[in-house]
Motif scaffolding. Structure first.
Motif, PDB file in Angstrom:
ATOM      1  N   LEU A 117       0.829  -1.216   0.000  1.00  0.00           N
ATOM      2  CA  LEU A 117       0.000   0.000   0.000  1.00  0.00           C
ATOM      3  C   LEU A 117       0.860   1.261   0.000  1.00  0.00           C
ATOM      4  CD1 LEU A 117      -2.592  -1.062   2.740  1.00  0.00           C
ATOM      5  CD2 LEU A 117      -3.089  -0.790   0.307  1.00  0.00           C
ATOM      6  N   CYS A 118       2.160   1.083   0.240  1.00  0.00           N
ATOM      7  CA  CYS A 118       3.074   2.237   0.317  1.00  0.00           C
ATOM      8  C   CYS A 118       3.630   2.533  -1.070  1.00  0.00           C
ATOM      9  CB  CYS A 118       4.195   1.961   1.312  1.00  0.00           C
ATOM     10  SG  CYS A 118       3.586   1.549   2.962  1.00  0.00           S
ATOM     11  N   THR A 119       2.735   2.881  -1.987  1.00  0.00           N
ATOM     12  CA  THR A 119       3.114   2.983  -3.406  1.00  0.00           C
ATOM     13  C   THR A 119       3.941   4.221  -3.732  1.00  0.00           C
ATOM     14  OG1 THR A 119       0.993   4.044  -3.827  1.00  0.00           O
ATOM     15  CG2 THR A 119       1.095   1.673  -4.198  1.00  0.00           C
ATOM     16  N   ARG A 120       3.989   5.203  -2.795  1.00  0.00           N
ATOM     17  CA  ARG A 120       4.792   6.403  -3.090  1.00  0.00           C
ATOM     18  C   ARG A 120       6.284   6.108  -2.983  1.00  0.00           C
ATOM     19  NH1 ARG A 120       1.409  10.490   0.577  1.00  0.00           N
ATOM     20  NH2 ARG A 120       1.517   8.620   1.843  1.00  0.00           N
ATOM     21  N   ASP A 121       6.596   4.985  -2.324  1.00  0.00           N
ATOM     22  CA  ASP A 121       7.990   4.577  -2.214  1.00  0.00           C
ATOM     23  C   ASP A 121       8.322   3.726  -3.448  1.00  0.00           C
ATOM     24  OD1 ASP A 121      10.482   3.794  -1.501  1.00  0.00           O
ATOM     25  OD2 ASP A 121       9.936   3.010   0.477  1.00  0.00           O
ATOM     26  N   SER A 123      11.010   3.123  -5.276  1.00  0.00           N
ATOM     27  CA  SER A 123      12.175   2.234  -5.340  1.00  0.00           C
ATOM     28  C   SER A 123      11.897   0.943  -4.572  1.00  0.00           C
ATOM     29  CB  SER A 123      13.427   2.929  -4.817  1.00  0.00           C
ATOM     30  OG  SER A 123      13.256   3.287  -3.461  1.00  0.00           O
ATOM     31  N   TYR A 124      11.153   1.073  -3.458  1.00  0.00           N
ATOM     32  CA  TYR A 124      10.809  -0.135  -2.696  1.00  0.00           C
ATOM     33  C   TYR A 124       9.864  -1.035  -3.487  1.00  0.00           C
ATOM     34  CZ  TYR A 124       8.765  -3.430   0.414  1.00  0.00           C
ATOM     35  OH  TYR A 124       8.327  -4.615   0.935  1.00  0.00           O
ATOM     36  N   ILE A 125       8.845  -0.435  -4.099  1.00  0.00           N
ATOM     37  CA  ILE A 125       7.861  -1.211  -4.857  1.00  0.00           C
ATOM     38  C   ILE A 125       8.552  -1.960  -6.017  1.00  0.00           C
ATOM     39  CG2 ILE A 125       5.814  -1.012  -6.375  1.00  0.00           C
ATOM     40  CD1 ILE A 125       5.083  -0.760  -3.410  1.00  0.00           C
ATOM     41  N   ARG A 126       9.526  -1.287  -6.632  1.00  0.00           N
ATOM     42  CA  ARG A 126      10.281  -1.918  -7.726  1.00  0.00           C
ATOM     43  C   ARG A 126      11.068  -3.120  -7.185  1.00  0.00           C
ATOM     44  NH1 ARG A 126      13.574   2.356  -9.226  1.00  0.00           N
ATOM     45  NH2 ARG A 126      11.709   3.648  -9.355  1.00  0.00           N
ATOM     46  N   MET A 127      11.740  -2.902  -6.057  1.00  0.00           N
ATOM     47  CA  MET A 127      12.538  -3.953  -5.416  1.00  0.00           C
ATOM     48  C   MET A 127      11.640  -5.127  -4.996  1.00  0.00           C
ATOM     49  SD  MET A 127      15.418  -4.902  -3.800  1.00  0.00           S
ATOM     50  CE  MET A 127      16.422  -4.148  -2.545  1.00  0.00           C
ATOM     51  N   ARG A 128      10.445  -4.792  -4.466  1.00  0.00           N
ATOM     52  CA  ARG A 128       9.505  -5.818  -4.013  1.00  0.00           C
ATOM     53  C   ARG A 128       9.108  -6.723  -5.173  1.00  0.00           C
ATOM     54  NH1 ARG A 128       4.009  -7.163  -3.033  1.00  0.00           N
ATOM     55  NH2 ARG A 128       3.555  -7.604  -0.842  1.00  0.00           N
TER      56      ARG A 128
END
Ligand code: MN
Length: 258
Positions: A117-121, A123-128
């Motif tokens: 749900l933390c889509t503003r991050d 780089s994290y979403i890409r890594m996930r």
């Protein structure tokens, strides 16, 4: 009665958290029909084949609860997404997909870890996306254990540095993402962890009243959400000091004497 917890970040270095969890298993959880653990149960997990004696003891404690008749459901978090079927089988728990819809009090409830749900991050979403890819998981599981330990330590250090640099808004959920995902799954109650911001948020989705319940992380205190005929109750509880058997005044006396 149903209990939901998340973000215990269990590790050998935090015997106070471990003790509180084992107390919950032997106490409140015995009276529950189901226990849901919504991710980041362990601080790190490099594979079911590399369980430490500490992790094995947690597995055994879960097994005892499951044998006593409480259903245990486990969802991956961003720290322990490598937990596999072998662990779940040994611990007597069922691995839950993120997200999952479950009936509670006759109402469909959406359960998530919360990191998605933390889509503003970005780089994290890409890594996930890369880390949760079945091919990546296969490669990771087949690396030598020593390489996996190194990788886990590196990821953990990077995530700590990264999180410290980010603004508050980025590590929280994207507000617009919440009604979107709740509408998609047809629910008016969402329960998640991850953000370490325990709260019950009242929402309005179209004409309906809705709510987002955020579970708390276990650090200074423990958190649990209890669901029963009374409704959804989120509460914190204090950890029992590990040296509770010693006279509490001993260290105070030596401090004031020095
Ligand atoms: Mn998390």
């Amino acid at each position: 009665m149903i209990l939901l917890i998340s973000d215990l970040h269990l590790e050998e270095e935090r015997p106070d958290i471990t003790r509180a969890f084992l107390d919950l298993l032997a106490g409140r959880a015995r009276a529950a029909e189901s226990l849901y653990i919504l991710g980041d149960f362990f601080e790190a997990w490099i594979g079911d084949d590399a369980m430490s004696p500490f992790q094995r003891s947690i597995c055994e404690a879960l097994r005892q609860l499951s044998d006593s008749g409480t259903h245990i459901f486990l969802m991956h978090g961003n720290r322990d997404f490598m937990i596999g079927r072998a662990f779940c089988k040994a611990a007597g728990c069922t691995l839950l997909r993120d997200p999952s819809v479950v009936q509670m009090n006759g109402e469909p409830v959406l359960l998530m870890h919360g990191d998605s749900l933390c889509t503003r991050d970005e780089s994290y979403i890409r890594m996930r996306r890369i880390l949760r890819n079945p091919l990546t998981l296969w490669v990771l599981r087949n690396l030598p254990k020593s390489t996996r330990y190194k990788l886990a330590r590196k990821l953990r250090n990077e995530s700590q540095v990264h999180t410290r640099m980010k603004t508050n808004d980025i590590v929280d959920v994207t507000p617009e993402e919440v009604p979107k995902v709740m509408t998609q799954y047809g629910v008016r109650t969402l329960i998640h962890g991850h953000t370490h911001r325990p709260a019950i948020h009242k929402l309005q989705i179209g004409a309906d009243a809705a709510r987002r319940i955020v579970l708390g992380d276990w650090d200074k205190q423990g958190w649990a959400l209890q669901v029963d005929e009374q409704g959804f109750a989120l509460s914190a509880f204090e950890f029992v000091p590990l040296d509770a058997s010693l006279p509490a005044t001993a260290s105070d006396a030596s401090k004031s004497a020095g």
